[in-house]
Each structure stands twice: as structure tokens, then as C-alpha cells.
Design a protein around this motif. Structure first.
Motif, PDB file in Angstrom:
ATOM      1  N   ARG A  12       0.860  -0.678   0.044  1.00  0.00           N
ATOM      2  CA  ARG A  12      -0.022   0.101  -0.183  1.00  0.00           C
ATOM      3  C   ARG A  12       1.016   0.933   0.044  1.00  0.00           C
ATOM      4  O   ARG A  12       2.191   1.287   0.778  1.00  0.00           O
ATOM      5  N   ALA A  70       0.876   0.976  -9.935  1.00  0.00           N
ATOM      6  CA  ALA A  70      -0.929   0.970 -10.079  1.00  0.00           C
ATOM      7  C   ALA A  70      -1.386   1.557 -11.308  1.00  0.00           C
ATOM      8  O   ALA A  70      -2.798   1.145 -11.157  1.00  0.00           O
ATOM      9  N   ILE A 141      -5.339   1.166 -10.176  1.00  0.00           N
ATOM     10  CA  ILE A 141      -6.180  -0.343  -9.151  1.00  0.00           C
ATOM     11  C   ILE A 141      -6.715   0.443  -7.689  1.00  0.00           C
ATOM     12  O   ILE A 141      -5.235   0.801  -7.418  1.00  0.00           O
ATOM     13  N   ILE A 142      -7.285   0.180  -7.279  1.00  0.00           N
ATOM     14  CA  ILE A 142      -7.842   0.976  -5.897  1.00  0.00           C
ATOM     15  C   ILE A 142      -7.607  -0.031  -4.986  1.00  0.00           C
ATOM     16  O   ILE A 142      -8.332   0.568  -3.962  1.00  0.00           O
ATOM     17  N   SER A 143      -7.421  -1.573  -5.484  1.00  0.00           N
ATOM     18  CA  SER A 143      -7.407  -2.428  -4.197  1.00  0.00           C
ATOM     19  C   SER A 143      -6.529  -4.102  -4.497  1.00  0.00           C
ATOM     20  O   SER A 143      -5.968  -3.756  -5.721  1.00  0.00           O
ATOM     21  N   GLY A 144      -5.864  -4.206  -3.235  1.00  0.00           N
ATOM     22  CA  GLY A 144      -5.165  -5.807  -3.532  1.00  0.00           C
ATOM     23  C   GLY A 144      -5.916  -6.191  -4.340  1.00  0.00           C
ATOM     24  O   GLY A 144      -5.072  -6.672  -5.392  1.00  0.00           O
ATOM     25  N   TYR A 147      -9.475  -4.327  -8.448  1.00  0.00           N
ATOM     26  CA  TYR A 147     -10.827  -3.604  -8.584  1.00  0.00           C
ATOM     27  C   TYR A 147      -9.668  -2.653  -9.285  1.00  0.00           C
ATOM     28  O   TYR A 147      -9.061  -1.731  -8.811  1.00  0.00           O
ATOM     29  N   VAL A 148     -10.636  -1.852 -10.941  1.00  0.00           N
ATOM     30  CA  VAL A 148      -9.946  -1.256 -11.781  1.00  0.00           C
ATOM     31  C   VAL A 148     -10.778   0.084 -11.633  1.00  0.00           C
ATOM     32  O   VAL A 148     -11.767  -0.090 -12.113  1.00  0.00           O
ATOM     33  N   LYS A 188     -12.988  -5.320 -12.820  1.00  0.00           N
ATOM     34  CA  LYS A 188     -12.146  -6.078 -11.838  1.00  0.00           C
ATOM     35  C   LYS A 188     -11.287  -7.431 -12.891  1.00  0.00           C
ATOM     36  O   LYS A 188     -11.354  -7.612 -14.172  1.00  0.00           O
ATOM     37  N   ASP A 194      -1.278 -10.117  -4.334  1.00  0.00           N
ATOM     38  CA  ASP A 194      -1.659  -9.210  -4.274  1.00  0.00           C
ATOM     39  C   ASP A 194      -1.360  -7.855  -4.749  1.00  0.00           C
ATOM     40  O   ASP A 194      -0.036  -8.307  -5.677  1.00  0.00           O
ATOM     41  N   TYR A 197      -1.773  -0.720  -5.644  1.00  0.00           N
ATOM     42  CA  TYR A 197      -3.302  -0.019  -5.583  1.00  0.00           C
ATOM     43  C   TYR A 197      -3.016   1.412  -4.769  1.00  0.00           C
ATOM     44  O   TYR A 197      -1.412   1.304  -4.498  1.00  0.00           O
ATOM     45  N   GLU A 199      -4.623   5.262  -3.354  1.00  0.00           N
ATOM     46  CA  GLU A 199      -5.728   5.662  -2.992  1.00  0.00           C
ATOM     47  C   GLU A 199      -6.375   6.782  -3.176  1.00  0.00           C
ATOM     48  O   GLU A 199      -6.185   7.237  -4.146  1.00  0.00           O
TER      49      GLU A 199
END
Length: 513
Positions: A12, A70, A141-144, A147-148, A188, A194, A197, A199
Motif C-alpha cells: 500500500r 498501480a 487499481i484501487i484495491s489489492g 478492482y480497477v 475487476k 496482491d 494499488y 487511494e
């Protein structure tokens, strides 16, 4: 079992605050004056060279190194039908005499042969054909777990979506959901590990702050540009919820869906549009703010669609003339131009001519702000509206409906033209006659090009259905409404005007006595 958050999420990205300022040193001279002159200069002073220290400008290298993994390239494959029947057909080059006369080694023969091999015979006898289409954009990418975020116009109507990472790895992507009104889409991808990503920023973008845009312009992966936030709250006419951040970082085709970062490495916007008279970058790009993107993406992730509240009215801004004609202290809120035949407002206490000043206690700045505030609510929610009507404030509560698709919007039928006696009104610069149908009103038959009506955009064929808050059935009603406005000391008279299927309010200034 509790875990150390910092230790368990090594991928992260943490904030990177860049600093690039340095103090400017001032060299001292001889005692007393502080100046070096030929008379008082010593050998030591003469040999001392005055130097300014090196000043480091902002260096985005560390920031880019952290966030780039990311940012992804989004490649789209689809099919587009060629509507050949009833339209132009593709010529058969090989049947042309000119083609047969070309030498075998002619580059033109090769060009025509390759062209036809690629596109084939699409004459009328073959009917509509489908051809493959390719598109490229950007995303992040917004999550490990993969989700894109990208733009709706990047992924719309795609048969296949491929996401390519900066390290060259490719993944097939699934479209989770999209929202055309904000031009956002959520994809997705599935990976064995992982994924890196980024934030969204929690603070609003500020005009003048540094930004970095990362994307895939012209199919070039991982391109980075920098600039500042030039403006916020931009309405570019792309939809009812326009509230764009304007940036001057060079953004080109292929950057769509890519992120704009602040210097802390947080996403402050999703690159969506550019202003470009020439087709190239001119330093004006628009990004969807992080708070809007977060809200939409969260709903897409949960349900695959975005559900918005709906009043079932047509609205327009309140300008200074309209505010004056209604007795408002300043232009604010949104005026209801018409009530749709089907919708929550139809059987409510609100009516055309009301000015909505607030929703659930939150002030309505303008028509666009009202659309956003109602859209942020859910269907079946209560909307408590503060309304300005006939010089007083009233409160109305309405249960919202679900916003229909565009082709479900109810159109209002235009009035049918009927003959009648023309009446001229010099004050308004208009000539009008009875509209002649059951709904009443007066139809404008002539507009003085130098008159007030022409300046406010009225045209022949427009129908005035209301004036000063009163229904208009004939030309005499209109004249009386103008006179009443003058008696009240109004500087303008507010007309409700019907143009085809649309209705709007127009405030015409009255001549000074």
C-alpha cells in the motif's frame, strides 16, 4: 488475531511529501559598509566568490516510482456494425479498369489489394457488416484484490477488456458496472498475488496545487506529466453532474480513465476530457473529483449500477432578471420550469414557478447544484424542500422516485398553431396572437430584433403560457400581467415560455418610468 496494519500491507502506497525549497544565502563584505570596493577590498575578499546555493525544484521521481505500478493500460476490443444498406457501399477495387492497368509491382496495386483484403466486399448485397474495433485508455487499481477504475467511454460496449500492468503482465478484465452520467466504470481483474494499488484523496483539490497525471496517451504506457490545478467546479456540458477539476498537466487521447495525483500520491481526480480546438493538448484537461468518483465507484462495486433520486421536473438557473421579477434578494436556487407528466412531483405540492432554495437544510446554489443534491439521495428518500413562492418561503416534503433512463423521460407535446388576431407589445418587443388550443397561451408571431424579447432569446413560434405567476389564456391576460408587474415596482416580468417540447422561464426587463 490483531495484526500490525503497516506490516501487513507493505504494497500500500504511503504518502510522499516532496519538498524543494532552499534558503538563499547573502554574502557579507567589508566591515562598516558591508560592500566590496576597490579601495577597501582585501586579497581575501577579492578571492571570495559570491555563489548562490543550488536550488532543487520539485522532484516527482519518488512519487512516480511509488504510484506507477498501480496505473494500468486498458485495451478494449469490440465490434461496430457498418450500416451499409441504404448508405455508401465499399467499392470493389479489383473490378475497376484502372486497377487492372496497374503494373504488378505498383505500390498502388499493393495498397488497393491490402485495403480490400482487410475490409472485404461490403456491397449492398452483403447487408450490414460487423468490423472489429480497438480502443485504448488508462485506469488505476484501487484495491489489492484487483478492482480497477476507468472511464465509461473507455469500456463501453466492449466485447473484451484487457488490463496491462507496467511490468508487462496482462489480465482479462470483467466489467462490474458503469455510469454514463459521470463517465465512470469499474473493472475487476484476477491475479495470483496482491496487486499494487492507490487511494483516493480525502481532501478536495485546491486551485494552484501541484498535480501529476499518469496514463497511456497514444498507446505509450506509463507516461507522466505534471502541472497544477487551474480551476475547480467546471461545468463543460457533458452531463447533469458536471463538477470537474481543471488541470494544465498535458493530457492527451489515451489518458482517459487515468489518475491525477497530488504530491502525497493520492488520487484527486480521474482524467476524463480535454479542451482541444486542434485535437492536441492545449493545457486544459478535466478530471472527475475524488469525492464524486469514490461515491460512484462504491455503489458500482456494491450493486453494479448507480441509483439516483428523481423529482420529475425540468429546472433552470435563477439569473438576476428572474430573481428581480420574483422579488428574491439575489440569484440563487433553481426555478422549476415544468412538471413532468409522470414522476414524484406530479402529485406533490410543488408547481412550476417555484424556486427551490434548499434540500434537507442544505442551500441550493444553482440548478446544477440542485440536480446533484437530489441525485445524491436514494429513491424513496424524503426530500424536504424550502421553496420561494409568491414572495414567501414555504416548506414541501416529497418522496423521491428512481431516475429513469433518458428514453423514458416524458416529453410534453407542443401546442398546435391556430390563427388569431396579432397584438403588438412595444414594451416587450413582441407581436403575439392566441395559441388557439385548449392549454391557452399566446404564440409569438414576430420579434423586434432590437427589442427586449430578442435580447433574451425569444423566437417566433414560442408560446407564452404564464406571466407574473398567472396563467395566460389570451393577449389581454399578458398585457394585464405586465401592468401588474409595473404596479408592484418590478424591474422585470417573468414569463413561462414553451419552445417545442421544452419549457423555461424568461425575465424581460421593463422600461423605466
Amino acid at each position: 488475531m490483531p495484526h500490525n496494519h503497516r506490516a501487513t500491507e507493505p504494497r500500500r502506497f504511503r504518502s510522499v511529501l516532496m519538498a524543494g525549497t532552499a534558503a538563499l544565502a547573502i554574502a557579507g563584505g567589508a566591515a562598516g559598509t558591508g560592500l566590496l570596493t576597490p579601495d577597501n577590498a582585501s586579497a581575501e575578499n577579492v578571492s571570495a566568490k559570491v555563489q548562490a546555493p543550488a536550488v532543487n525544484p520539485f522532484d516527482f521521481a519518488d512519487l512516480v516510482e511509488q504510484v506507477s505500478p498501480a496505473v494500468v493500460s486498458v485495451e478494449v476490443e469490440g465490434h461496430s456494425a457498418d450500416m451499409v444498406r441504404g448508405g455508401p457501399s465499399m467499392p470493389d477495387f479489383r473490378s475497376m479498369p484502372e486497377f487492372k492497368d496497374l503494373p504488378d509491382n505498383s505500390p498502388f496495386r499493393k495498397f488497393f489489394r491490402d485495403f480490400e483484403d482487410q475490409f472485404g466486399d461490403r456491397g449492398p448485397s452483403r447487408g450490414p457488416q460487423s468490423r472489429p474495433t480497438m480502443g485504448q485508455g488508462s485506469g488505476f487499481i484501487i484495491s489489492g484484490d484487483g478492482y480497477v477504475v476507468t472511464n465509461n467511454h473507455v469500456s463501453d460496449e466492449a466485447d473484451k477488456i484487457t488490463v496491462r500492468m507496467t511490468n508487462g503482465k496482462e489480465y482479462d478484465a470483467k466489467l462490474i458496472g458503469s455510469d454514463s452520467k459521470t463517465d465512470l466504470a469499474l473493472l475487476k481483474i484476477e491475479a495470483d498475488e496482491d496487486l499494487p494499488y492507490v487511494e483516493f484523496a480525502s481532501d478536495d483539490a485546491r486551485v494552484g496545487q501541484w498535480v501529476v497525471a499518469v496514463g497511456n496517451p497514444f498507446g505509450l504506457r506509463g507516461t507522466v506529466t505534471a502541472g497544477i490545478v487551474s480551476a475547480d467546479g467546471r461545468d463543460i456540458g457533458s452531463g447533469p453532474y458536471d463538477d470537474f477539476i481543471q488541470i494544465d498537466a498535458p493530457v492527451n487521447r489515451g489518458n482517459s480513465g487515468g489518475p491525477t495525483f497530488n504530491i502525497e500520491g493520492k488520487v484527486i481526480g480521474v482524467n476524463t476530457a480535454i479542451f482541444s480546438p486542434s485535437g492536441g493538448n492545449v493545457g486544459i484537461a478535466f478530471a472527475i473529483p475524488a469525492d464524486i468518483a469514490q461515491s460512484v465507484i462504491s455503489e458500482l462495486k456494491e450493486t453494479g449500477t448507480v441509483s439516483r433520486g428523481w423529482l420529475g421536473v425540468q429546472i433552470q438557473p435563477v439569473n438576476e432578471d428572474i430573481a428581480e421579477s420574483l422579488g428574491l434578494d439575489k440569484p440563487s436556487g433553481a426555478i422549476i420550469a415544468s412538471i413532468l407528466d409522470s414522476g414524484p412531483a406530479r402529485n406533490s405540492d410543488i408547481k412550476a414557478g417555484d424556486v427551490i432554495l434548499s434540500v434537507n437544510g442544505k442551500t441550493v446554489e444553482d440548478a446544477r447544484d440542485l440536480a446533484r443534491k437530489i441525485g445524491d439521495l436514494d429513491p424513496k428518500d424524503d426530500a424536504k424542500l424550502e421553496i420561494w413562492r409568491d414572495g414567501d418561503i414555504e416548506n414541501v416534503t416529497i418522496v423521491l422516485g428512481a431516475q429513469p433512463s433518458e428514453n423514458q423521460q416524458v416529453a410534453m407535446a407542443p401546442a398546435e398553431e391556430m390563427p388569431g388576431a396579432d397584438v403588438r407589445n412595444e414594451q416587450l418587443g413582441l407581436v403575439f396572437a392566441p395559441a388557439g388550443d385548449d392549454s391557452g397561451g399566446v404564440r409569438i408571431t414576430e420579434v423586434d430584433p432590437d427589442g427586449e424579447g430578442a435580447r433574451k432569446g425569444l423566437s417566433e413560434g414560442d408560446v407564452i403560457v404564464e406571466a407574473g405567476g398567472q396563467d395566460i389564456k389570451n393577449p389581454d391576460d399578458l398585457s394585464k400581467a405586465v401592468a401588474r408587474a409595473e404596479e408592484k415596482g418590478r424591474k422585470a416580468v417573468l414569463l413561462k415560455v414553451k419552445s417545442g417540447d421544452n419549457e423555461r422561464f424568461v425575465a424581460l426587463s421593463l422600461p423605466k418610468a
